[in-house]
Design an enzyme around this catalytic site. Structure first.
Site, short mmCIF file in Angstrom:
data_model
loop_
_atom_site.label_atom_id
_atom_site.label_comp_id
_atom_site.label_asym_id
_atom_site.label_seq_id
_atom_site.Cartn_x
_atom_site.Cartn_y
_atom_site.Cartn_z
N GLU A 84 0.86 -1.18 0.00
CA GLU A 84 0.00 0.00 0.00
C GLU A 84 0.89 1.23 0.00
O GLU A 84 1.73 1.40 0.88
CB GLU A 84 -0.92 0.02 1.22
CG GLU A 84 -1.85 1.24 1.22
CD GLU A 84 -2.81 1.27 2.39
OE1 GLU A 84 -3.62 2.23 2.47
OE2 GLU A 84 -2.77 0.36 3.24
N ASP A 109 4.75 5.17 3.59
CA ASP A 109 4.41 6.59 3.64
C ASP A 109 5.61 7.36 4.16
O ASP A 109 6.56 6.75 4.69
CB ASP A 109 3.17 6.84 4.53
CG ASP A 109 2.35 8.04 4.06
OD1 ASP A 109 2.95 9.14 3.92
OD2 ASP A 109 1.14 7.90 3.86
N ASP A 136 10.79 6.34 -0.09
CA ASP A 136 10.33 6.44 -1.47
C ASP A 136 9.91 5.06 -1.98
O ASP A 136 10.73 4.15 -2.08
CB ASP A 136 11.47 7.00 -2.33
CG ASP A 136 11.04 7.40 -3.73
OD1 ASP A 136 10.02 6.86 -4.21
OD2 ASP A 136 11.73 8.23 -4.34
N ASP A 159 -1.63 12.06 -3.95
CA ASP A 159 -1.60 13.49 -4.23
C ASP A 159 -1.96 13.70 -5.70
O ASP A 159 -1.29 13.16 -6.59
CB ASP A 159 -0.20 14.04 -3.94
CG ASP A 159 -0.17 15.57 -3.91
OD1 ASP A 159 -0.93 16.20 -4.68
OD2 ASP A 159 0.61 16.13 -3.12
N ASP A 195 -10.46 10.94 -5.48
CA ASP A 195 -11.63 11.81 -5.56
C ASP A 195 -11.34 13.00 -6.48
O ASP A 195 -12.13 13.95 -6.51
CB ASP A 195 -12.06 12.30 -4.17
CG ASP A 195 -11.03 13.19 -3.52
OD1 ASP A 195 -9.83 13.10 -3.89
OD2 ASP A 195 -11.40 13.99 -2.63
N THR A 232 -13.18 5.91 4.38
CA THR A 232 -12.38 6.65 5.34
C THR A 232 -13.05 7.97 5.72
O THR A 232 -13.94 8.46 5.03
CB THR A 232 -10.99 6.95 4.77
OG1 THR A 232 -11.11 7.85 3.66
CG2 THR A 232 -10.30 5.67 4.32
N ARG A 233 -12.58 8.54 6.82
CA ARG A 233 -13.08 9.84 7.25
C ARG A 233 -12.82 10.89 6.18
O ARG A 233 -13.69 11.71 5.86
CB ARG A 233 -12.40 10.22 8.56
CG ARG A 233 -12.83 11.57 9.12
CD ARG A 233 -12.20 11.78 10.48
NE ARG A 233 -10.75 11.59 10.45
CZ ARG A 233 -9.97 11.59 11.51
NH1 ARG A 233 -10.48 11.73 12.71
NH2 ARG A 233 -8.67 11.41 11.40
N PHE A 234 -11.63 10.86 5.60
CA PHE A 234 -11.29 11.81 4.53
C PHE A 234 -12.24 11.66 3.36
O PHE A 234 -12.75 12.64 2.81
CB PHE A 234 -9.84 11.56 4.08
CG PHE A 234 -9.46 12.23 2.80
CD1 PHE A 234 -9.07 13.57 2.79
CD2 PHE A 234 -9.48 11.54 1.59
CE1 PHE A 234 -8.73 14.20 1.60
CE2 PHE A 234 -9.13 12.16 0.41
CZ PHE A 234 -8.75 13.49 0.42
N GLU A 235 -12.51 10.42 2.97
CA GLU A 235 -13.40 10.17 1.85
C GLU A 235 -14.82 10.62 2.16
O GLU A 235 -15.50 11.22 1.32
CB GLU A 235 -13.39 8.69 1.51
CG GLU A 235 -14.23 8.32 0.31
CD GLU A 235 -14.16 6.84 -0.01
OE1 GLU A 235 -14.86 6.41 -0.94
OE2 GLU A 235 -13.42 6.13 0.69
#
Length: 263
Positions: A84, A109, A136, A159, A195, A232-235
């Site tokens: 991931e 990440d 990376d 991003d 998104d 997810t919360r962001f989504e």
């Protein structure tokens, strides 16, 4: 047990987390290519700092590009491994790991608070099938993983680099897919979600055109959000604002010459 404040002043050259992830694990060993990410060294809570200090030696991996990683040794078993790339604060990663205990997740990440948060979630929920990699992902794929090492690839909400002059920084490009294909087993699932509709269109275009991948949707196009990808919360915030989230599900193709080689 009291935890030292992560915000104390450090002497020049002193690492932020002596037992934790390195600030620049690959150093100057590799060319400074155009990067698809921006390192974020934002505020780290005391709990995240504690997790980084205690758990990084057990479950962390610095992407230094100096060795080949034995995934069976890293996880302590031979279960399938999914890579991931970009996990934010790690909530979705932890939920998927809990739902799929027989699948190992190598989560990459550069966001230090997120690294600490995911390590803490893994410990609290006894998720021994998570390893957190720092650095990376390109160097990890190119220098540290052998061919056919991975059973899947997940890239959720990368991003979007919305400005046209920055599109070259987007991760999902033909060159990246060629590199990823070399590390994915035939039949491995590549799952992307975004998104940002212009980026979704680019992802669909380059994945469809790439000879090493085929769309899992018989009619082509985007896929419904699969049950295994948590909301997810962001989504959820994006959906509340009217954003459209697109999922793309492609499989690594087994070419005829590969099939013949295995006979």
């Amino acid at each position: 047990m009291s935890v030292a404040s992560p915000h104390r002043s450090r002497a020049k050259g002193e690492p932020r987390f002596p037992e934790g992830p390195k600030a620049d694990p690959a150093g100057s060993h590799f060319e400074r290519r155009i990067r698809s990410f921006q390192p974020r060294r934002s505020r780290v809570t005391a709990g995240q700092a504690d997790a980084l200090q205690r758990l990084w030696p057990l479950w962390g991996l610095d992407i230094d590009g100096q060795r080949t990683v034995d995934l069976a040794e890293l996880f302590g078993n031979t279960h399938p491994v999914v890579l991931e790339i970009g996990f934010g604060m790690g909530e979705a990663t932890a939920r998927m790991a809990a739902d799929e205990p027989g699948t190992n997740i190598l989560a990459v990440d550069v966001h230090t608070p997120g690294q600490g948060n995911l390590l803490g979630l893994a410990e609290r929920n006894n998720l021994t099938n998570i390893r957190v990699a720092n650095g990376d992902a390109i160097i990890l794929l190119r220098e540290m993983l052998p061919p056919d090492a991975l059973d899947g690839l997940r890239v959720y909400f990368p991003d979007p680099w919305p400005k046209k002059r920055h599109h070259k920084r987007r991760l999902i490009q033909p060159e990246f897919l060629t590199l990823a294909a070399a590390r994915l087993k035939p039949g491995a699932l590549v799952h992307c979600a975004t998104d940002w509709e212009p980026y979704a269109e680019q992802m669909l275009e380059v994945l469809t055109a790439h000879p090493d991948f085929e769309n899992t949707q018989p009619e082509g196009g985007y896929a419904p959000r699969p049950d295994f990808r948590p909301l997810t919360r962001f989504e959820g915030q994006g959906l509340d604002k009217g954003h459209v989230v697109n999922d793309l599900l492609f499989r690594r193709v087994q070419h005829r010459d590969q099939s013949a080689a295995g006979d």
